[in-house]
Design a protein around this motif. Structure first.
Motif, PDB file in Angstrom:
ATOM      1  N   GLU A  81      -1.698  10.011  26.003  1.00  0.00           N
ATOM      2  CA  GLU A  81      -1.328  10.482  27.439  1.00  0.00           C
ATOM      3  C   GLU A  81      -1.713  12.041  27.100  1.00  0.00           C
ATOM      4  N   ILE A  82      -1.613  12.780  26.064  1.00  0.00           N
ATOM      5  CA  ILE A  82      -1.713  14.102  25.912  1.00  0.00           C
ATOM      6  C   ILE A  82      -3.358  14.321  25.810  1.00  0.00           C
ATOM      7  N   GLY A  83      -4.474  13.170  25.313  1.00  0.00           N
ATOM      8  CA  GLY A  83      -5.487  13.305  25.472  1.00  0.00           C
ATOM      9  C   GLY A  83      -6.346  13.159  26.739  1.00  0.00           C
ATOM     10  N   PRO A 125     -13.615  24.406  28.352  1.00  0.00           N
ATOM     11  CA  PRO A 125     -12.962  25.096  27.276  1.00  0.00           C
ATOM     12  C   PRO A 125     -12.859  24.367  26.037  1.00  0.00           C
ATOM     13  N   ILE A 126     -12.899  23.019  26.329  1.00  0.00           N
ATOM     14  CA  ILE A 126     -12.752  22.051  25.130  1.00  0.00           C
ATOM     15  C   ILE A 126     -14.153  21.555  24.593  1.00  0.00           C
ATOM     16  N   HIS A 127     -14.367  21.760  23.424  1.00  0.00           N
ATOM     17  CA  HIS A 127     -15.535  21.232  22.847  1.00  0.00           C
ATOM     18  C   HIS A 127     -15.534  19.668  22.467  1.00  0.00           C
ATOM     19  N   HIS A 128     -14.400  19.599  21.629  1.00  0.00           N
ATOM     20  CA  HIS A 128     -14.056  17.978  21.377  1.00  0.00           C
ATOM     21  C   HIS A 128     -12.593  17.913  20.901  1.00  0.00           C
ATOM     22  N   ILE A 129     -12.218  16.735  21.040  1.00  0.00           N
ATOM     23  CA  ILE A 129     -10.724  16.362  20.436  1.00  0.00           C
ATOM     24  C   ILE A 129     -10.848  15.158  19.786  1.00  0.00           C
ATOM     25  N   GLU A 130     -10.158  15.357  18.589  1.00  0.00           N
ATOM     26  CA  GLU A 130      -9.946  14.372  17.430  1.00  0.00           C
ATOM     27  C   GLU A 130      -8.302  13.929  17.558  1.00  0.00           C
ATOM     28  N   GLU A 131      -8.413  12.584  17.251  1.00  0.00           N
ATOM     29  CA  GLU A 131      -6.940  12.075  17.439  1.00  0.00           C
ATOM     30  C   GLU A 131      -6.781  11.338  15.913  1.00  0.00           C
ATOM     31  N   ARG A 132      -5.517  11.451  15.358  1.00  0.00           N
ATOM     32  CA  ARG A 132      -5.012  10.671  14.256  1.00  0.00           C
ATOM     33  C   ARG A 132      -3.784  10.334  14.563  1.00  0.00           C
ATOM     34  N   ILE A 133      -3.379   9.193  13.882  1.00  0.00           N
ATOM     35  CA  ILE A 133      -2.015   8.712  13.518  1.00  0.00           C
ATOM     36  C   ILE A 133      -1.820   8.894  12.025  1.00  0.00           C
ATOM     37  N   LYS A 134      -0.618   9.471  11.712  1.00  0.00           N
ATOM     38  CA  LYS A 134      -0.475   9.513  10.128  1.00  0.00           C
ATOM     39  C   LYS A 134      -0.248   8.328   9.523  1.00  0.00           C
ATOM     40  N   SER A 135      -0.588   8.178   8.313  1.00  0.00           N
ATOM     41  CA  SER A 135      -0.545   6.656   7.625  1.00  0.00           C
ATOM     42  C   SER A 135       0.706   6.570   7.076  1.00  0.00           C
ATOM     43  N   LEU A 150      -3.271  15.737  17.776  1.00  0.00           N
ATOM     44  CA  LEU A 150      -4.416  16.011  18.293  1.00  0.00           C
ATOM     45  C   LEU A 150      -5.237  17.236  17.656  1.00  0.00           C
ATOM     46  N   ARG A 151      -6.444  17.106  17.376  1.00  0.00           N
ATOM     47  CA  ARG A 151      -7.026  18.454  16.907  1.00  0.00           C
ATOM     48  C   ARG A 151      -7.927  18.941  18.257  1.00  0.00           C
ATOM     49  N   ILE A 158      -2.536  25.886  30.152  1.00  0.00           N
ATOM     50  CA  ILE A 158      -2.573  24.821  31.233  1.00  0.00           C
ATOM     51  C   ILE A 158      -2.005  23.242  30.811  1.00  0.00           C
ATOM     52  N   LEU A 159      -1.712  23.247  29.452  1.00  0.00           N
ATOM     53  CA  LEU A 159      -1.260  21.961  29.004  1.00  0.00           C
ATOM     54  C   LEU A 159       0.232  22.174  29.178  1.00  0.00           C
TER      55      LEU A 159
END
Length: 175
Positions: free
Chosen positions: A49-51, A69-79, A109-110, A125-126
């Protein structure tokens, strides 16, 4: 249209991690695994949703202002291992309920921006969206860590709509 469907849960690996982290040789209860699977699926949906919101905002800026404004987005779920270590650090029992109640960065998200000023633009804006609630904010840009690390950390809550209804999900965002 769904072009690719990812399988985020590897039940065998989750069961193995769960047993090894708990020091339990037997299989964990099925209900506990199902609860953990639901928690991970919900966290993944919150990150999605946020991504999506961030991607839409970035596209809008490209059209209206000829600027991304955003170069890229990385997503992760903690192990599972990382979650268990975090519970241990907090002195909590290794239970799914404790993960739900006490850990706010299961999904993360990074967001890498092109310019320093874009960090605060993306935040503004978010969090100004009506369905995004800011829960926590740490500004390591204005107050860098001793190591020199600089980032803006946000924990937000976003509704995730499922067949059974809407549920608010916490997502950590590092910009």
């Amino acid at each position: 249209m769904i072009l690719e469907r990812k399988s985020y849960m590897d039940f065998k690996q989750i069961a193995k991690d769960f047993r090894s982290e708990r020091g339990v040789p037997e299989e964990p209860a099925i209900a506990e695994l199902e609860q953990l699977n639901e928690l991970f699926a919900l966290a993944q949906a919150g990150a999605n949703e946020i991504g999506t919101k961030l991607e839409n905002l970035d596209s809008e800026f490209q059209v209206k202002h000829d600027h991304n404004p955003i170069h890229h987005i990385e997503e992760r779920i903690k192990s599972v291992q990382s979650l268990m270590k975090k519970l241990d650090k907090k002195g909590l029992d290794r239970k799914v309920e404790n993960i739900e109640d006490n850990i706010s960065d299961i999904a993360g998200l990074r967001v890498v921006t092109n310019y320093l000023d874009d960090i605060y633009l993306v935040e503004k804006i978010l969090v100004n969206q009506s369905d995004v609630m800011l829960l926590k904010r740490k500004d390591y840009v204005k107050n860098p860590k001793p190591s020199g690390y600089r980032s803006l950390h946000l924990v937000v809550s976003v509704p995730v709509f499922q067949a059974s209804g809407s549920q608010d999900v916490k997502v950590e965002i590092q910009i």
